[in-house]
Motif scaffolding. Sequence first.
Motif, PDB file in Angstrom:
ATOM      1  N   ASN A  61      19.803   7.770  16.117  1.00 11.97           N
ATOM      2  CA  ASN A  61      20.791   8.749  15.639  1.00 11.97           C
ATOM      3  C   ASN A  61      21.387   8.350  14.287  1.00 11.97           C
ATOM      4  OD1 ASN A  61      20.654  10.549  17.858  1.00 11.97           O
ATOM      5  ND2 ASN A  61      21.870   9.100  19.076  1.00 11.97           N
ATOM      6  N   LEU A  62      20.545   7.821  13.403  1.00 10.93           N
ATOM      7  CA  LEU A  62      20.994   7.434  12.071  1.00 10.93           C
ATOM      8  C   LEU A  62      20.750   8.598  11.107  1.00 10.93           C
ATOM      9  CD1 LEU A  62      19.568   3.807  12.017  1.00 10.93           C
ATOM     10  CD2 LEU A  62      21.983   4.453  12.114  1.00 10.93           C
ATOM     11  N   SER A  63      21.808   9.061  10.464  1.00 14.57           N
ATOM     12  CA  SER A  63      21.688  10.179   9.517  1.00 14.57           C
ATOM     13  C   SER A  63      21.141   9.667   8.187  1.00 14.57           C
ATOM     14  CB  SER A  63      23.047  10.834   9.300  1.00 14.57           C
ATOM     15  OG  SER A  63      23.538  11.361  10.512  1.00 14.57           O
ATOM     16  N   PHE A  64      20.250  10.425   7.613  1.00 15.49           N
ATOM     17  CA  PHE A  64      19.676  10.016   6.316  1.00 15.49           C
ATOM     18  C   PHE A  64      19.461  11.254   5.453  1.00 15.49           C
ATOM     19  CE2 PHE A  64      16.337  10.414   9.501  1.00 15.49           C
ATOM     20  CZ  PHE A  64      15.442  11.291   8.907  1.00 15.49           C
ATOM     21  N   GLY A  65      19.328  10.990   4.147  1.00 16.77           N
ATOM     22  CA  GLY A  65      19.140  12.067   3.180  1.00 16.77           C
ATOM     23  C   GLY A  65      17.700  12.159   2.717  1.00 16.77           C
ATOM     24  N   ARG A  66      17.513  12.142   1.403  1.00 15.44           N
ATOM     25  CA  ARG A  66      16.173  12.325   0.846  1.00 15.44           C
ATOM     26  C   ARG A  66      15.254  11.160   1.201  1.00 15.44           C
ATOM     27  NH1 ARG A  66      17.143  14.039  -5.331  1.00 15.44           N
ATOM     28  NH2 ARG A  66      18.709  12.378  -5.152  1.00 15.44           N
ATOM     29  N   VAL A  67      13.976  11.498   1.383  1.00 11.88           N
ATOM     30  CA  VAL A  67      12.965  10.515   1.750  1.00 11.88           C
ATOM     31  C   VAL A  67      11.818  10.597   0.732  1.00 11.88           C
ATOM     32  CG1 VAL A  67      11.311   9.799   3.517  1.00 11.88           C
ATOM     33  CG2 VAL A  67      13.543  10.731   4.200  1.00 11.88           C
ATOM     34  N   TYR A  68      11.379   9.441   0.246  1.00 14.34           N
ATOM     35  CA  TYR A  68      10.277   9.400  -0.716  1.00 14.34           C
ATOM     36  C   TYR A  68       9.187   8.471  -0.179  1.00 14.34           C
ATOM     37  CZ  TYR A  68      14.180  10.717  -3.791  1.00 14.34           C
ATOM     38  OH  TYR A  68      15.281  11.307  -4.333  1.00 14.34           O
ATOM     39  N   SER A  69       7.954   8.857  -0.366  1.00 17.44           N
ATOM     40  CA  SER A  69       6.827   7.991  -0.046  1.00 17.44           C
ATOM     41  C   SER A  69       5.940   7.889  -1.282  1.00 17.44           C
ATOM     42  CB  SER A  69       6.026   8.559   1.129  1.00 17.44           C
ATOM     43  OG  SER A  69       4.887   7.775   1.373  1.00 17.44           O
ATOM     44  N   GLU A  70       5.732   6.669  -1.766  1.00 13.97           N
ATOM     45  CA  GLU A  70       4.978   6.471  -3.001  1.00 13.97           C
ATOM     46  C   GLU A  70       3.859   5.470  -2.780  1.00 13.97           C
ATOM     47  OE1 GLU A  70       7.927   6.451  -6.615  1.00 13.97           O
ATOM     48  OE2 GLU A  70       8.777   5.256  -4.987  1.00 13.97           O
ATOM     49  N   LEU A  71       2.760   5.685  -3.484  1.00 16.51           N
ATOM     50  CA  LEU A  71       1.679   4.709  -3.524  1.00 16.51           C
ATOM     51  C   LEU A  71       2.000   3.670  -4.588  1.00 16.51           C
ATOM     52  CD1 LEU A  71      -1.388   7.108  -3.275  1.00 16.51           C
ATOM     53  CD2 LEU A  71      -0.339   5.760  -1.446  1.00 16.51           C
ATOM     54  N   PRO A  72       1.427   2.480  -4.510  1.00 15.17           N
ATOM     55  CA  PRO A  72       1.710   1.463  -5.524  1.00 15.17           C
ATOM     56  C   PRO A  72       1.199   1.882  -6.897  1.00 15.17           C
ATOM     57  CG  PRO A  72      -0.081   0.757  -4.092  1.00 15.17           C
ATOM     58  CD  PRO A  72       0.504   1.988  -3.481  1.00 15.17           C
ATOM     59  N   THR A  73       1.864   1.417  -7.927  1.00 14.04           N
ATOM     60  CA  THR A  73       1.460   1.670  -9.303  1.00 14.04           C
ATOM     61  C   THR A  73       0.744   0.440  -9.855  1.00 14.04           C
ATOM     62  OG1 THR A  73       3.516   0.785 -10.218  1.00 14.04           O
ATOM     63  CG2 THR A  73       3.483   3.143  -9.635  1.00 14.04           C
ATOM     64  N   LEU A  74       0.175   0.597 -11.031  1.00 12.86           N
ATOM     65  CA  LEU A  74      -0.444  -0.548 -11.698  1.00 12.86           C
ATOM     66  C   LEU A  74       0.594  -1.630 -11.968  1.00 12.86           C
ATOM     67  CD1 LEU A  74      -2.969  -1.816 -12.938  1.00 12.86           C
ATOM     68  CD2 LEU A  74      -2.428  -0.627 -15.074  1.00 12.86           C
ATOM     69  N   ASN A  75       1.823  -1.208 -12.236  1.00 10.24           N
ATOM     70  CA  ASN A  75       2.897  -2.181 -12.459  1.00 10.24           C
ATOM     71  C   ASN A  75       3.139  -3.020 -11.192  1.00 10.24           C
ATOM     72  OD1 ASN A  75       5.052  -3.070 -14.383  1.00 10.24           O
ATOM     73  ND2 ASN A  75       6.371  -2.467 -12.690  1.00 10.24           N
ATOM     74  N   ASP A  76       3.078  -2.382 -10.015  1.00  9.71           N
ATOM     75  CA  ASP A  76       3.205  -3.117  -8.758  1.00  9.71           C
ATOM     76  C   ASP A  76       2.084  -4.144  -8.613  1.00  9.71           C
ATOM     77  OD1 ASP A  76       5.494  -1.709  -7.775  1.00  9.71           O
ATOM     78  OD2 ASP A  76       4.210  -0.047  -7.195  1.00  9.71           O
ATOM     79  N   VAL A  77       0.869  -3.738  -8.969  1.00  8.17           N
ATOM     80  CA  VAL A  77      -0.276  -4.650  -8.903  1.00  8.17           C
ATOM     81  C   VAL A  77      -0.047  -5.840  -9.822  1.00  8.17           C
ATOM     82  CG1 VAL A  77      -2.750  -4.896  -9.351  1.00  8.17           C
ATOM     83  CG2 VAL A  77      -1.872  -2.782  -8.341  1.00  8.17           C
ATOM     84  N   LYS A  82       0.811  -1.220   0.000  1.00 11.95           N
ATOM     85  CA  LYS A  82       0.000   0.000   0.000  1.00 11.95           C
ATOM     86  C   LYS A  82       0.846   1.274   0.000  1.00 11.95           C
ATOM     87  CE  LYS A  82      -4.145  -1.889   0.325  1.00 11.95           C
ATOM     88  NZ  LYS A  82      -3.802  -3.303   0.293  1.00 11.95           N
ATOM     89  N   GLU A  83       2.130   1.154   0.401  1.00 13.31           N
ATOM     90  CA  GLU A  83       3.008   2.321   0.438  1.00 13.31           C
ATOM     91  C   GLU A  83       4.452   1.852   0.294  1.00 13.31           C
ATOM     92  OE1 GLU A  83       3.814   6.336   3.159  1.00 13.31           O
ATOM     93  OE2 GLU A  83       2.813   4.608   4.043  1.00 13.31           O
ATOM     94  N   ILE A  84       5.225   2.580  -0.522  1.00  9.90           N
ATOM     95  CA  ILE A  84       6.648   2.283  -0.700  1.00  9.90           C
ATOM     96  C   ILE A  84       7.434   3.482  -0.192  1.00  9.90           C
ATOM     97  CG2 ILE A  84       8.461   1.603  -2.333  1.00  9.90           C
ATOM     98  CD1 ILE A  84       5.183   1.431  -3.847  1.00  9.90           C
TER      99      ILE A  84
END
Length: 313
Positions: free
Chosen positions: A286-302, A230-232
């Motif tokens: 205390n883990l350093s991280f950079g860019r963050v993306y949140s995506e919904l599934p695509t038809l390809n994922d389905v 449901k979320e990537i």
Amino acid sequence: MSTPVIKVENLVKRYKELIAVDHFNLEIREGEILGLLGPNGSGKTTTINCILSLLSYDKGTIEVFGKEMQPDSYDSKRKIGVVMQNVAVFDALNVYDNIDYFCGLYIKDKQLRRQYVEEAIEFVGLSDYKKFYPKKLSGGLLRRLNIACGIAHKPKLIFLDEPTVAVDPQSRNRILEGILELNRQGATIVYTSHYMEEVEQICTRIAIMDKGKNLATGTTDELKQMIKKKEIISIEILDISDEDILALKELKNVYDVTYENHKLTILCSNGKHNLIHILDYLQTKNLSFGRVYSELPTLNDVFLEMTGKELRD
């Protein structure tokens, strides 16, 4: 609820020991653009050929326009247009004469046929190429000619099999716009493609088939609700321990975590605050991280979740 144009019930087609279509069920309503998806060898083409009564089948019933479809159902077949993946035009005829020939298989009145041919040429944007022979046309123009030959007689039901294969983006856009316009004019369309973004763009409903079965049918949103993913969530992070990866997997709604090339990918099955919980964990450690993306599934994922990721012939 609109009238079913096609109704397939318990369709079975065997080739000796191979079951190509296995108790397949499908209903296509008037005015729809139905995307029929499946891996190579899933049974799409066999199913279409059975619907068109080009193939006999072992079991089941097929109705088109409310009547049982038979090889001699000429009244129904006159209202159907077929555009197959392999371009089927005559090299010895120019653009106009090709369209005129195929239109003439359905429309005998010469004046009406001339009108329909001119309208088809205008519709696919081939007005400047009437006298060109197929060998002189680019791939995109050839595809558009193939479509014009299949729709010139103004069918109410159109089958389009991979109509945008191997064409440039401009031709693809023109073809997709044309399909939507045909639908606006009243045509019901069955559309097959391996380009998932096209299917999402133009199809009102989608059927996913594999191994001869209809796995699922619904709108894009309905199909996305049927899968676990449901979320990537993707996070750029220089380093993370195996212990932390295991801990992330234990978070609520998380069902898979992978780390590759400094990218953390977390798959979530549900929930509205998955990203907050994950970032809270990283900050607590205390883990350093950079860019963050949140995506919904695509038809390809389905598609991949339902049919699997193994390669097909």
